[in-house]
Motif scaffolding. Structure first.
Motif, PDB file in Angstrom:
ATOM      1  N   TRP A  37      52.154  41.573  48.198  1.00 30.69           N
ATOM      2  CA  TRP A  37      52.701  42.824  48.728  1.00 30.69           C
ATOM      3  C   TRP A  37      52.558  43.973  47.724  1.00 30.69           C
ATOM      4  CZ3 TRP A  37      53.650  44.276  53.451  1.00 30.69           C
ATOM      5  CH2 TRP A  37      53.953  43.317  54.416  1.00 30.69           C
ATOM      6  N   ILE A  38      52.803  43.644  46.456  1.00 33.21           N
ATOM      7  CA  ILE A  38      52.790  44.724  45.448  1.00 33.21           C
ATOM      8  C   ILE A  38      51.364  45.184  45.139  1.00 33.21           C
ATOM      9  CG2 ILE A  38      53.354  45.319  43.047  1.00 33.21           C
ATOM     10  CD1 ILE A  38      55.747  43.418  43.220  1.00 33.21           C
ATOM     11  N   TYR A  39      50.438  44.217  44.934  1.00 30.75           N
ATOM     12  CA  TYR A  39      49.109  44.600  44.421  1.00 30.75           C
ATOM     13  C   TYR A  39      48.037  44.700  45.490  1.00 30.75           C
ATOM     14  CZ  TYR A  39      51.701  43.146  40.351  1.00 30.75           C
ATOM     15  OH  TYR A  39      52.685  42.996  39.406  1.00 30.75           O
ATOM     16  N   ARG A  40      48.291  44.113  46.648  1.00 24.71           N
ATOM     17  CA  ARG A  40      47.281  44.181  47.716  1.00 24.71           C
ATOM     18  C   ARG A  40      47.686  45.176  48.790  1.00 24.71           C
ATOM     19  NH1 ARG A  40      43.129  40.074  47.251  1.00 24.71           N
ATOM     20  NH2 ARG A  40      43.160  39.765  45.013  1.00 24.71           N
ATOM     21  N   ARG A  41      49.028  45.287  48.986  1.00 24.46           N
ATOM     22  CA  ARG A  41      49.459  46.215  50.048  1.00 24.46           C
ATOM     23  C   ARG A  41      50.300  47.368  49.495  1.00 24.46           C
ATOM     24  NH1 ARG A  41      50.945  41.922  54.821  1.00 24.46           N
ATOM     25  NH2 ARG A  41      50.504  40.253  53.383  1.00 24.46           N
ATOM     26  N   PHE A  42      50.442  47.395  48.194  1.00 23.40           N
ATOM     27  CA  PHE A  42      51.063  48.528  47.478  1.00 23.40           C
ATOM     28  C   PHE A  42      52.489  48.818  47.951  1.00 23.40           C
ATOM     29  CE2 PHE A  42      46.530  49.197  48.350  1.00 23.40           C
ATOM     30  CZ  PHE A  42      46.053  48.712  47.138  1.00 23.40           C
ATOM     31  N   ALA A  43      53.234  47.769  48.300  1.00 22.83           N
ATOM     32  CA  ALA A  43      54.627  47.955  48.738  1.00 22.83           C
ATOM     33  C   ALA A  43      55.454  48.524  47.595  1.00 22.83           C
ATOM     34  CB  ALA A  43      55.197  46.611  49.185  1.00 22.83           C
ATOM     35  N   GLU A  44      56.312  49.450  47.924  1.00 23.80           N
ATOM     36  CA  GLU A  44      57.229  49.997  46.923  1.00 23.80           C
ATOM     37  C   GLU A  44      58.670  49.699  47.300  1.00 23.80           C
ATOM     38  OE1 GLU A  44      56.126  54.106  46.350  1.00 23.80           O
ATOM     39  OE2 GLU A  44      54.111  53.532  45.647  1.00 23.80           O
ATOM     40  N   GLU A  45      58.877  49.097  48.489  1.00 26.47           N
ATOM     41  CA  GLU A  45      60.212  48.730  48.985  1.00 26.47           C
ATOM     42  C   GLU A  45      60.152  47.287  49.461  1.00 26.47           C
ATOM     43  OE1 GLU A  45      62.737  50.724  49.000  1.00 26.47           O
ATOM     44  OE2 GLU A  45      61.686  52.590  48.461  1.00 26.47           O
ATOM     45  N   PHE A  46      61.239  46.547  49.255  1.00 25.83           N
ATOM     46  CA  PHE A  46      61.247  45.152  49.717  1.00 25.83           C
ATOM     47  C   PHE A  46      61.349  45.065  51.238  1.00 25.83           C
ATOM     48  CE2 PHE A  46      62.726  45.001  45.324  1.00 25.83           C
ATOM     49  CZ  PHE A  46      61.755  44.159  44.803  1.00 25.83           C
ATOM     50  N   GLU A 154      36.777  52.695  50.114  1.00 25.30           N
ATOM     51  CA  GLU A 154      36.053  52.292  48.907  1.00 25.30           C
ATOM     52  C   GLU A 154      36.873  51.265  48.135  1.00 25.30           C
ATOM     53  OE1 GLU A 154      35.034  55.800  46.687  1.00 25.30           O
ATOM     54  OE2 GLU A 154      34.289  56.812  48.455  1.00 25.30           O
ATOM     55  N   ARG A 155      36.223  50.625  47.187  1.00 29.35           N
ATOM     56  CA  ARG A 155      36.841  49.540  46.444  1.00 29.35           C
ATOM     57  C   ARG A 155      36.684  49.777  44.948  1.00 29.35           C
ATOM     58  NH1 ARG A 155      35.439  44.546  45.099  1.00 29.35           N
ATOM     59  NH2 ARG A 155      33.251  45.003  45.540  1.00 29.35           N
ATOM     60  N   ILE A 178      46.613  42.379  32.067  1.00 32.33           N
ATOM     61  CA  ILE A 178      45.304  41.767  32.342  1.00 32.33           C
ATOM     62  C   ILE A 178      45.474  40.525  33.222  1.00 32.33           C
ATOM     63  CG2 ILE A 178      43.348  40.541  31.277  1.00 32.33           C
ATOM     64  CD1 ILE A 178      43.517  42.534  28.971  1.00 32.33           C
ATOM     65  N   SER A 179      46.541  39.758  32.990  1.00 26.62           N
ATOM     66  CA  SER A 179      46.795  38.582  33.843  1.00 26.62           C
ATOM     67  C   SER A 179      46.836  39.002  35.307  1.00 26.62           C
ATOM     68  CB  SER A 179      48.137  37.929  33.502  1.00 26.62           C
ATOM     69  OG  SER A 179      48.139  37.495  32.188  1.00 26.62           O
ATOM     70  N   GLN A 184      44.133  36.067  41.323  1.00 31.82           N
ATOM     71  CA  GLN A 184      43.753  36.201  42.746  1.00 31.82           C
ATOM     72  C   GLN A 184      44.940  36.703  43.578  1.00 31.82           C
ATOM     73  OE1 GLN A 184      43.343  32.639  45.151  1.00 31.82           O
ATOM     74  NE2 GLN A 184      43.788  31.381  43.364  1.00 31.82           N
ATOM     75  N   PHE A 185      46.147  36.608  43.019  1.00 33.78           N
ATOM     76  CA  PHE A 185      47.296  37.178  43.731  1.00 33.78           C
ATOM     77  C   PHE A 185      47.634  38.568  43.195  1.00 33.78           C
ATOM     78  CE2 PHE A 185      47.583  32.588  44.012  1.00 33.78           C
ATOM     79  CZ  PHE A 185      47.576  32.455  45.395  1.00 33.78           C
ATOM     80  N   GLY A 186      46.778  39.045  42.283  1.00 33.49           N
ATOM     81  CA  GLY A 186      46.918  40.414  41.792  1.00 33.49           C
ATOM     82  C   GLY A 186      45.732  41.206  42.318  1.00 33.49           C
ATOM     83  N   PHE A 187      44.901  41.712  41.390  1.00 29.61           N
ATOM     84  CA  PHE A 187      43.762  42.525  41.828  1.00 29.61           C
ATOM     85  C   PHE A 187      42.467  41.717  41.965  1.00 29.61           C
ATOM     86  CE2 PHE A 187      46.783  45.451  39.928  1.00 29.61           C
ATOM     87  CZ  PHE A 187      46.898  46.372  40.941  1.00 29.61           C
ATOM     88  N   GLY A 188      42.490  40.476  41.503  1.00 23.64           N
ATOM     89  CA  GLY A 188      41.351  39.584  41.726  1.00 23.64           C
ATOM     90  C   GLY A 188      40.053  40.038  41.087  1.00 23.64           C
ATOM     91  N   LEU A 189      40.136  40.756  39.948  1.00 23.20           N
ATOM     92  CA  LEU A 189      38.900  41.224  39.293  1.00 23.20           C
ATOM     93  C   LEU A 189      38.327  40.131  38.400  1.00 23.20           C
ATOM     94  CD1 LEU A 189      40.123  44.771  38.202  1.00 23.20           C
ATOM     95  CD2 LEU A 189      38.230  44.339  39.775  1.00 23.20           C
ATOM     96  N   SER A 190      37.015  40.104  38.267  1.00 21.08           N
ATOM     97  CA  SER A 190      36.380  39.182  37.329  1.00 21.08           C
ATOM     98  C   SER A 190      36.552  39.748  35.917  1.00 21.08           C
ATOM     99  CB  SER A 190      34.899  39.078  37.697  1.00 21.08           C
ATOM    100  OG  SER A 190      34.139  38.990  36.531  1.00 21.08           O
TER     101      SER A 190
END
Ligand code: SF4
Length: 350
Positions: A37-46, A154-155, A178-179, A184-190
């Motif tokens: 929710w936080i890093y993929r959908r940018f939720a700011e409220e629970f 864009e990505r 960086i973690s 994969q549950f954050g930004f999933g960058l290589s």
């Protein structure tokens, strides 16, 4: 950094979040849901986390929060580069820069407010050190850019720690951030797409390289200790020979090289002799050199060399068999180019 006593869930790596939730008697997998929710959908409220039970959302709202410092100022360069100034909860400000290229969208993020290392050609260094950013403040810069890019289809492809501060002077929080960038549950960058840039803080560089397989860029800027110590006081503590030896010890993914950054300062470090000395210094290293013609700003007495001088310098390195590119200046008209960030974004600091 905030008067709000609730726990900020942004910036907490997944294993820590799992432990936190299990201490509160919740299932560990909830951490993955919240991270998404936080890093993929940018939720700011629970409240918006609709796959969590209402009572859990209410509990979370009482004890936790998701910080989101506002981007107080956005500037767009004529070349498409964008600069964002974030107002942090204690009133400090930091900048990040989004650089669009044909096949990439690179975000240059800050890790500190100001910088203690005082490189002579850098506007951030001229501010002095104010404080370290939290991992939350670091990843928020990425959340903001990813969300903004998603809005136009864009990505984000790359993140570079080349904004304000030396990330290795803020190792614990940078490592946590960086973690999240790599999860994969954050930004999933290589790790190939996350670059940590340092003035050469050797112990922290080796420690981070053990923790995360990311890319490193080391600011060299002079081929000899006397000159480098004048330009970069950190060289007195970590001189070139030790720095190059440490660069050799960085684990690299296959086919990858460590980057040596070199800011060309007219009449200071840009002669053909300097280029030959640099080639000798870097001999035997799996390295590519990024040459950057100095970007003028109000804090420095230096000047930018001509293109011809930069080309001559590059040609000496190429002739020595060292992969070298002259990096194009981006966003100079909005003071977003390398070494120009000062948290001012066109105005005075408060
Ligand atoms: S170049 Fe980097 S390390 Fe040096 S003063 Fe600027 S921000 Fe700090």
């Amino acid at each position: 950094m905030s008067g709000d006593p609730r726990t900020d869930l942004k910036g907490i790596p997944l294993p820590e979040l799992e432990s936190l939730l299990s201490r509160w008697g919740k299932e560990r997998y909830r951490a993955r849901q919240i991270s998404r929710w936080i890093y993929r959908r940018f939720a700011e409220e629970f409240d918006s986390m609709t796959d969590l039970a209402k009572s859990f959302r209410e509990d979370l709202s009482c004890g936790c929060r998701i910080s989101a410092p506002p981007a107080e100022r956005l500037e767009a360069s004529s070349d498409g580069t964008e600069k964002y100034l974030f107002r942090l909860e204690d009133g400090e400000s930091v900048e990040s820069v989004l650089i669009p290229e044909e096949d990439r969208r690179t975000l240059c993020i800050s890790s500190q407010v100001g910088c203690a290392l005082k490189c002579g050609f850098c506007a951030t260094g001229a501010m002095g050190f104010r404080r370290n950013l939290t991992s939350s403040e670091i990843v928020h810069q990425v959340c903001f850019a990813v969300n903004r890019l998603a809005g136009r289809g864009e990505r984000l492809t790359n993140v570079v720690f080349m904004g304000m501060g030396d990330p290795l002077e803020n190792l614990p929080e940078v490592s946590r951030a960086i973690s999240i960038l790599l999860s994969q549950f954050g930004f999933g960058l290589s790790g190939k797409r996350v670059t940590v840039s340092t003035a050469g803080v050797i112990p922290a560089m080796l420690a981070l390289a053990k923790e995360h397989l990311v890319s490193f860029a080391v600011s060299i800027n002079a081929p000899r200790d006397d000159l480098r110590s004048r330009l970069m006081p950190v060289n007195r503590k970590y001189p070139l020979k030790e720095l190059v030896a440490a660069m050799k010890r960085i684990p690299l993914q296959s086919g990858r090289k460590v980057t040596a950054e070199y800011v060309l300062l007219a009449g200071v470090n840009d002669s053909e002799g300097d280029a030959r000395d640099l080639a000798a210094l870097l001999k035997g290293l799996r390295v590519k050199v990024n040459l950057i013609r100095f970007n003028a700003h109000e804090c420095g007495d230096f000047e930018s060399p001509s293109l011809e001088v930069a080309d001559r310098f590059r040609d000496v390195l190429l002739a020595a068999g060292i992969q070298t590119i002259t990096r194009e200046r981006r966003g100079a008209d909005i003071r977003a180019a390398c070494g120009q960030l000062s948290g001012m974004a066109g105005g005075k600091r408060p």
